[in-house]
Design a protein around this motif. Structure first.
Motif, PDB file in Angstrom:
ATOM      1  N   ARG A 199       0.846  -1.197   0.000  1.00  0.00           N
ATOM      2  CA  ARG A 199       0.000   0.000   0.000  1.00  0.00           C
ATOM      3  C   ARG A 199       0.881   1.246   0.000  1.00  0.00           C
ATOM      4  O   ARG A 199       1.513   1.566   1.005  1.00  0.00           O
ATOM      5  CB  ARG A 199      -0.935   0.020   1.213  1.00  0.00           C
ATOM      6  CG  ARG A 199      -2.005   1.126   1.131  1.00  0.00           C
ATOM      7  CD  ARG A 199      -2.863   1.156   2.374  1.00  0.00           C
ATOM      8  NE  ARG A 199      -2.144   1.695   3.527  1.00  0.00           N
ATOM      9  CZ  ARG A 199      -2.448   1.438   4.804  1.00  0.00           C
ATOM     10  NH1 ARG A 199      -3.431   0.615   5.095  1.00  0.00           N
ATOM     11  NH2 ARG A 199      -1.751   1.989   5.779  1.00  0.00           N
ATOM     12  N   SER A 252      -3.083   3.994  -1.472  1.00  0.00           N
ATOM     13  CA  SER A 252      -4.196   4.468  -0.652  1.00  0.00           C
ATOM     14  C   SER A 252      -4.971   5.563  -1.372  1.00  0.00           C
ATOM     15  O   SER A 252      -4.399   6.366  -2.128  1.00  0.00           O
ATOM     16  CB  SER A 252      -3.657   5.005   0.674  1.00  0.00           C
ATOM     17  OG  SER A 252      -4.640   5.763   1.353  1.00  0.00           O
ATOM     18  N   HIS A 289      -9.249   2.957  -2.430  1.00  0.00           N
ATOM     19  CA  HIS A 289      -8.626   2.168  -1.367  1.00  0.00           C
ATOM     20  C   HIS A 289      -8.776   2.915  -0.042  1.00  0.00           C
ATOM     21  O   HIS A 289      -8.121   3.931   0.196  1.00  0.00           O
ATOM     22  CB  HIS A 289      -7.151   1.941  -1.708  1.00  0.00           C
ATOM     23  CG  HIS A 289      -6.443   1.005  -0.783  1.00  0.00           C
ATOM     24  ND1 HIS A 289      -5.195   0.470  -1.058  1.00  0.00           N
ATOM     25  CD2 HIS A 289      -6.777   0.493   0.438  1.00  0.00           C
ATOM     26  CE1 HIS A 289      -4.813  -0.307  -0.067  1.00  0.00           C
ATOM     27  NE2 HIS A 289      -5.755  -0.293   0.866  1.00  0.00           N
ATOM     28  N   MET A 329      -6.128  -6.524  -1.282  1.00  0.00           N
ATOM     29  CA  MET A 329      -4.876  -6.056  -1.880  1.00  0.00           C
ATOM     30  C   MET A 329      -4.228  -7.162  -2.703  1.00  0.00           C
ATOM     31  O   MET A 329      -3.702  -6.918  -3.799  1.00  0.00           O
ATOM     32  CB  MET A 329      -3.929  -5.564  -0.794  1.00  0.00           C
ATOM     33  CG  MET A 329      -4.292  -4.226  -0.196  1.00  0.00           C
ATOM     34  SD  MET A 329      -3.139  -3.685   1.110  1.00  0.00           S
ATOM     35  CE  MET A 329      -1.569  -3.684   0.251  1.00  0.00           C
TER      36      MET A 329
END
Length: 338
Positions: A199, A252, A289, A329
């Protein structure tokens, strides 16, 4: 697809993947131990133990996939068990308060004695619900950009996290870097261990990855404002796939800040900011996200759960109307690597 250059490597923005992603930084007190105390923050941690079953019920009812980026230390059955997995190479942080192992003998024996540091019961709950990915958040909340951190120590930390997860029949494919601190050498350590999805941060200067001391007050103030007012855009993401190694930046879009009594009068703005960005992801094609820590829900649980229900119910609406998908993810990473 659009090709970019990043840190000397070729990256490709994959336009094929459009999905709603939720990732959670599961860390109990380990994640705040260097800047808080149990007296100050313990209520959030104990509340987290109520929040997680409640969140899982929301996910189960609405068939929501989620990535739980989990510290390896949380898998330990007790203090002695934890000691067996401490990394061979420990980080030599310039700030000794960052060392998670220096006070290990002061922990309680197990989760019954010490609910702030052990969580095998909660991990069993998570694994019992369909489509909940158990990813890694490193073993001991490793800070990649703090002085004294090295790729070698980070690799040793990952080996410890992988070993304790393997005992539970798990293998991490995704990682969330603690405090969102990462750099290319640390991503490489993940890649050589087949941890291929990570991430990254939003692509705006106020969200740039840095050591804690390098974060300016104005950046933190801007991030808070951006949670309520659209200062930086929707952050609809397109996973960046590395051309030279198998890794994917599942960046993100939005941190779900906890409910604030002080800011309750503008709570509607925070929700609208998220829902409108989800709409943009559907309209334009891309990934939205969302991320947060379960301990963020540890107080004001009802208000925080209400916000979560509103968000996932909006996803369900978009799923039913447009066929929008919800992925972990790991699943985004696999889709981007095809």
């Amino acid at each position: 697809m659009k090709a970019l250059k990043k840190e000397g490597r070729c990256a490709v923005l994959d336009k094929r993947v459009s999905a709603f992603v939720i990732s959670l930084d599961f860390e109990l007190f380990w994640g705040v131990r260097d800047h808080s105390t149990i007296n100050r923050y313990g209520a959030n941690i104990l509340g987290e133990r109520q929040a997680i079953p409640a969140m899982l019920e929301v996910f189960r009812e609405r068939e929501i996939a989620c990535t739980w980026a989990t510290l390896g230390v949380l898998f330990a059955r007790n203090r002695d068990d934890l000691k067996k997995y401490i990394p061979e190479i420990r980080p030599q942080y310039a700030n000794p308060a960052l060392d998670p192992y220096r006070d290990i003998d002061q922990l309680g024996h197990d989760q019954r004695d010490d609910p702030y540091h052990f969580a095998p019961d909660l991990l069993d709950m998570i694994q019992a619900i369909d489509r909940q990915e158990i990813a890694t958040h490193t073993f001991g909340h490793f800070y990649c950009l703090e002085k004294g951190a090295t790729p070698q120590a980070f690799g040793s930390d990952l080996d410890a996290a992988t070993a304790i997860m393997a005992r539970n029949g798990l293998k991490p494919d995704s990682i969330v870097f603690p405090r969102n601190q990462y750099a290319d050498p640390f991503i490489q350590e993940c890649a050589v261990r087949d941890i291929f999805a990570y991430r990254g941060n939003e692509s705006h200067p106020i969200y740039a990855t840095s050591a804690k001391a390098e974060q300016a007050k104005w950046q933190r103030a801007m991030r808070l404002t951006d949670a309520y007012l659209n200062l930086t855009g929707a952050h609809v993401q397109h996973p960046a796939r590395d051309c030279e190694r198998k890794s994917v930046n599942v960046a993100s879009s939005r941190f779900l800040r906890p409910y604030s009594n002080r800011l309750a009068v503008i709570e509607g703005l925070r929700r609208t900011r998220i829902l409108s960005a989800m709409d943009a992801a559907v309209e334009n094609g891309g990934v939205f996200h969302l991320w947060f820590h379960p301990h963020n829900f540890g107080i004001n649980l009802d208000n925080n759960l209400n916000t979560l229900r509103i968000i996932v119910d909006h996803f369900v609406h978009l799923r039913e109307k447009y066929g929008w998908q919800n992925l972990t993810m790991r699943e985004v990473g696999l889709a981007a690597l095809r």
